[in-house]
Every structure is written in C-alpha cells, then in structure tokens.
Enzyme design. Structure first.
Site, short mmCIF file in Angstrom:
data_model
loop_
_atom_site.label_atom_id
_atom_site.label_comp_id
_atom_site.label_asym_id
_atom_site.label_seq_id
_atom_site.Cartn_x
_atom_site.Cartn_y
_atom_site.Cartn_z
N THR A 1 78.85 -43.20 -49.36
CA THR A 1 79.30 -44.22 -48.65
C THR A 1 80.78 -44.08 -48.22
OG1 THR A 1 80.29 -45.00 -50.69
CG2 THR A 1 78.24 -45.70 -50.30
N LYS B 1 92.29 -66.04 -49.54
CA LYS B 1 92.45 -66.91 -50.37
C LYS B 1 93.74 -68.02 -50.03
CE LYS B 1 91.58 -68.52 -54.88
NZ LYS B 1 91.01 -67.87 -56.18
P1 AMP Z 1 77.33 -49.14 -45.58
O1 AMP Z 1 77.12 -48.78 -46.94
O2 AMP Z 1 78.40 -48.15 -44.89
O3 AMP Z 1 76.05 -49.55 -44.76
O4 AMP Z 1 78.09 -50.60 -45.71
C1 AMP Z 1 77.46 -51.63 -46.40
C2 AMP Z 1 78.13 -52.66 -46.33
O5 AMP Z 1 78.20 -53.51 -45.15
C3 AMP Z 1 77.78 -54.14 -46.97
O6 AMP Z 1 78.10 -54.02 -48.45
C4 AMP Z 1 78.20 -55.28 -46.45
O7 AMP Z 1 79.39 -55.74 -46.59
C5 AMP Z 1 78.08 -54.63 -44.95
N1 AMP Z 1 76.98 -55.17 -44.17
C6 AMP Z 1 75.94 -54.49 -43.89
N2 AMP Z 1 75.23 -55.02 -43.18
C7 AMP Z 1 75.59 -56.44 -42.95
C8 AMP Z 1 75.05 -57.61 -42.08
N3 AMP Z 1 74.02 -57.46 -41.48
N4 AMP Z 1 75.99 -58.32 -42.26
C9 AMP Z 1 77.41 -58.32 -42.74
N5 AMP Z 1 77.53 -57.34 -43.27
C10 AMP Z 1 76.96 -56.36 -43.33
#
Ligand code: AMP
Length: 534
Positions: free
Chosen positions: A181, A434
């Site tokens: 990640t 907040k």
């Molecule tokens: P990653 O591991 O880089 O794919 O990031 C994951 C994070 O991206 C999730 O925990 C969310 O915070 C954000 N995320 C992924 N898809 C969406 C979506 N469709 N809408 C809003 N946030 C998203």
C-alpha cells in the site's frame, strides 16, 4: 464434491484452450504489439521456465518495475505458475520506500522496463536480496548499465521452454502475488494475494451484477499494473478470454481516446483523475467512444458530476467501485437495483455516486464508539470488511495488529450505509474535518465543488483553527478556459450545505499534488495551504 484447488495456471490455460486467437494489444516505448492468447501462453511458459532456471524457488518473490504491457501480463501468470510470487512494485515510490519494499519482500529477481532502469540503478547499492536483473525492452541489445547480471527478457525467452508445464500440486492458499500500500505516513505495508483469493475475485468480476467482464469485452486497464494487480483486471480478462488493451508508458488522455476508438474498447478502469482528463478530450467531440459499455472508477470518490458528464453528454455508462490494496481490491460496486431504476433521475445519480453494495461473498459492517451503525444512511462508523479475497495480515509487519482484528479488516474509512445496503465513504478517518465538535466530510465538499462548471479538480483539507479546532479549506483548479471567484464557488455551494460546512477559504492552484497512484495528496496539500494562508 471434488476439492479442485483454485489456482492461477488454469485461468491462463483456459484462455489458451478456448480463446487462442483472441488478442492482447500492448503498447511499449517502441511500438504497439499484437499477440494472441496462444502466443502469450507460450511466452508465459517460456518465462516460467526461465525463472526456474535462474534459481527462483517456490514462494520466493520476483519483482516487476513496469508499466501496463504484455510482458508484465506474462509475468502475472509466469511467476505464480512456477510457484513463485509476483511483487508488483510501484516505481513512483520515494527512493527510501522503493529500497524498503524490495528488501522487505526479499525480491530475488527484478524485471524492469528499459525506461525505468535508472530508477533501480539509483538505489541498487542498497538492495540486499536481488541476484538477477532482467530488462524488458523491444531493443535487440542490452544497454550499458551498472546493474549486473542484467539479461534481456526477449533473449531469455528465446532460450526458454515454450511448452513448460505449470507447477502441479500448488496449494490454493499459497501466495501468488504481492503489492504494497502506498501509505501516506510510515513505511508501505505489504499484502500477499493467494491463488484462491485471485481466482475467486476473478470469478466475481465476471458476474452480471458486478463488473460482468466477459469474452465479449475489449478490456483496457488504465489503472497501473502495480496498483492492486491493476484491480485484478488482467487476471479476469485473461480468464474470460476478453481482448486486452494495455496502454503502456507515458500515455495521455488523447492516447487513451485513440485506443478506445481504434480498438473499440468496451471496458476500462482507473482513478477519477484519469477520467477527468479523458472527459476533457472526449468533450471536444473528436473521438468515437461509443464502444464503451463500462468505465469503472475507483481509488477515490467519483463526484456525481463526472458520472453525469459521461452518461448524459457522452452516453458512456460510468460505474463507481470501492476497494483497497488489502482487498484485492473489489469490495463494492455501485449499480441500481431493479426498483431503483424507476426512481427520479436526481435520486438515481445520488445512489450511483455512492460506493455501492458489497459484491457477493464480501461481508461488511460499520462500527463506531456505540457499536454497529444502523443501515440508515446517516449514522457514521468505520467500515469493517471480511471475505475470501480480503487480507488477514500485512506481510511481516507488526502494524497488522491494528488493522486486522476480531476476524475483520478495519479499513480506516468512515462510512454510512443506507437502507438498501449502499456504502457511502464519508472520508478517511484522518481526513474528516472536526469543526466545533461536529464532523465535516471533505469528500462531500470536494464532490460538490467539482460539480461547478468552471472547476476541473478540487480537494478539501482541514486547517487548525483557534476557536473551531479545524476548518475546511478548498483547493481548486479551474478549467483552462473558465473563470470563477471564491464568491462564485461559495454561492454555488450555499444551497447544498449547512453554513458551517462551507470552506473558510478557496485557494486557487495550477495543479493539485498527487500520490504515486494518482490520488490527491492531502498531507502535502494541507502543508501547502497552511503556508499559503498563514
Ligand atoms: P489503495 O489501497 O491505494 O487502493 O487505497 C484504498 C483507499 O482508497 C480506500 O481505503 C479508500 O479510502 C480510497 N478509495 C478507494 N476507492 C474509493 C472510492 N470509490 N471512493 C472513495 N474512496 C475510495
């Protein structure tokens, strides 16, 4: 019933057997290649034999530093096919993090695109486990490089065994692939994907109520192949025998539009910023995008305005999906239930802009300090997820304890869940604002601002405030030919939000800083804003 293991080799074998003449169209630095699945199969087998010859052992990691192209696709199947694990490396990581992920994953071999050689050369001294480098290039010769030994992918493949048999006796729970990640703070965290997880994830991507990938599709993953296995699309597209278009390095919105038109792409996936760029190009009316049956948008929230722009102006169906590196990634997919299709247009788009219902086999709930949240579309809590393609720990990382607890993945995403079961991501826990003891959703504000006709992109961040603790500030990039003032934007927002939600300041910018996977980099933005407004 027979206990047939769910593993990756049969997924490619199916494409070889049933769809030998379907094509993978792949753009590299030098040219556009066209390979059939029959040929991809032989090349993948040759690569698997080469990796075996080079001494790669079962369970060991081979890293890729590469864009979306056919050689990367071959590695997707070759590494797990000979029992190893494919580690897809995000080449945009800082040098420190790059070294960390390669050493932490204990990569033995690196497959590197020719234009990315300098990225690895610059950190090679610090790599402790890599014994062999392979350059992926169309050129005949291997360039001068400090990496040693450095072999040519194509020369190795020429010597490889094109009839190599994939490993039999693979356990479906063995790891097949790995991504880290792109954490905004701290070191990246590694996630191992099992054969079983990837096989089941691919099956679900073929369901009609989810992405419905099928043999009829021409599938173009724009999401990088290092970002959660390009959302699993190369695996499922191969499994179902879909034609694939892999757009390669340095693509522009124009190039994507050209590929959509010339290859008649039906299905594509990427983050919102990619689609904002494509929208600008398609709006000029010079390209035919009518082949598209689904544009999938995930990674960050898709504003309602972008969904409407694609569907109403261009007639291109646009779907919102949600997931994480830890979840392979598909968790939820936004499509209307049959009875919702009868709703007023405004309500339909409101539902479509949410992140949708959990797909089959995935279980979700929201929790806050009072326990499980009600499915009423109002109460907010952290989203918890479990299912057969959800990680149960990070690879050798003590931070696992915080994230994986009581049989659930704790996502750090704050959500509401409505009566229909549709998830709405309100914010990342750390991005919620907040103000005076109440929560303001930066995502809701951003999405609304991006609905203004002059706005190209917007991100909202919290800045410290003496009285209210935190207040929202909006950072806005205007479209090239458009003008708007702070007052225009606030006036536009006023009817949509309570007064105390409205940003204290609108900071106009040339561009917004982005993370390595194309999301807005809120941490950098916050620092920039605090400096700008004092
Ligand atoms: P990653 O591991 O880089 O794919 O990031 C994951 C994070 O991206 C999730 O925990 C969310 O915070 C954000 N995320 C992924 N898809 C969406 C979506 N469709 N809408 C809003 N946030 C998203």
């Amino acid at each position: 019933m027979m206990n047939t293991p769910l593993t990756i080799p049969p997924m490619l074998e199916r494409a070889e057997r049933y769809f030998p003449n379907k094509q993978v169209i792949s753009r590299t630095l030098a040219k556009t290649h066209r390979y059939t699945y029959a040929e991809i199969g032989k090349r993948t087998r040759a690569l698997a034999s080469v990796l075996t010859e080079l001494g790669l052992k079962r369970g060991e990691r081979v890293g890729t530093v590469a864009w979306n192209h056919h050689r990367h696709l071959e590695a997707y199947f070759a590494a797990p096919g000979m029992g190893a694990v494919l580690h897809m490396i995000n080449m945009r990581l800082s040098p420190d993090h790059l070294v960390y992920v390669i050493n932490h994953a204990e990569d033995k071999i690196l497959l590197i695109d020719e234009d990315l050689l300098p990225v690895i050369e610059s950190v090679q001294e610090q790599l402790t486990t890599v014994h062999t480098y392979i350059i992926m290039t169309d050129n005949e010769s291997v360039p001068e490089s400090s990496l040693a030994p450095l072999f040519s992918y194509e020369q190795l493949l020429d010597k490889g065994d094109r009839g190599f048999s994939f490993l039999t006796g693979l356990d479906e729970n063995e790891p097949a692939a790995m991504c880290y990640t792109s954490a905004t703070t701290g070191k990246p965290k590694g996630v191992l994907y099992s054969h079983r997880g990837i096989a089941l994830h691919s099956l679900v991507q073929g369901m009609v109520d989810t992405t419905a990938i099928s043999e009829n599709d021409v599938c173009m993953p724009v999401v990088p192949m290092f970002h959660v296995n390009a959302w699993g699309l190369p695996y499922s597209a191969t499994f179902y025998g879909a034609t694939q278009v892999l757009p390669g390095p340095n693509f522009t919105p124009q190039l994507l539009a050209e590929l959509i038109e010339s290859e008649k792409v039906t299905f594509t996936g990427g983050v919102p910023t990619i689609w904002l760029g494509l929208l600008q190009v398609l709006n000029k009316g010079n390209y035919d995008a009518s082949s598209l049956r689904a544009v999938i948008c995930g990674g960050s929230a898709a504003p309602k305005s972008i969904i409407e722009a694609f569907e109403k102006k261009l007639g291109v169906p646009f779907f919102h999906a949600y997931g994480m590196t830890e979840t392979s990634p598909l968790v939820s997919y936004s499509r209307l239930k049959s009875h919702q299709q009868e709703w007023e247009e405004e309500d339909r788009y409101t539902v479509r802009a949410k992140q949708g219902m959990a797909v089959p086999l995935i279980d979700i709930k929201g929790v806050n300090e009072n326990g499980e949240i009600a499915w009423d579309g109002n109460e907010m809590g952290e989203l918890l997820i479990r299912g057969p393609w959800i990680a149960d720990s990070y690879h050798q990382d003590e931070r696992s304890i915080d994230t994986f607890r009581d049989g659930w993945l704790h996502t750090g995403d704050v959500v509401t869940i409505d009566e229909e079961g549709s998830i709405k991501i309100v914010d990342r826990t750390k991005d919620l604002i907040k103000s005076g003891g109440e929560w303001i959703s930066s995502v809701d504000l951003e999405n609304a601002i991006m609905g203004h006709e002059a706005v190209l992109e917007a991100a909202v961040v919290a800045v410290p405030h003496e009285k209210w603790q935190e207040r929202p500030i909006a950072c806005v990039v205007l479209k090239e030919d458009k003008k708007a003032t702070k007052e225009d934007i606030l006036e536009y927002l006023a009817p949509q939000f309570a007064k105390w939600w409205l940003p204290d300041e609108i900071v106009f910018m040339e561009q917004l800083p982005r993370t390595s996977v194309g999301k807005f980099l809120k941490r950098a933005l916050r620092e920039q804003v605090v400096k700008t407004i004092g």
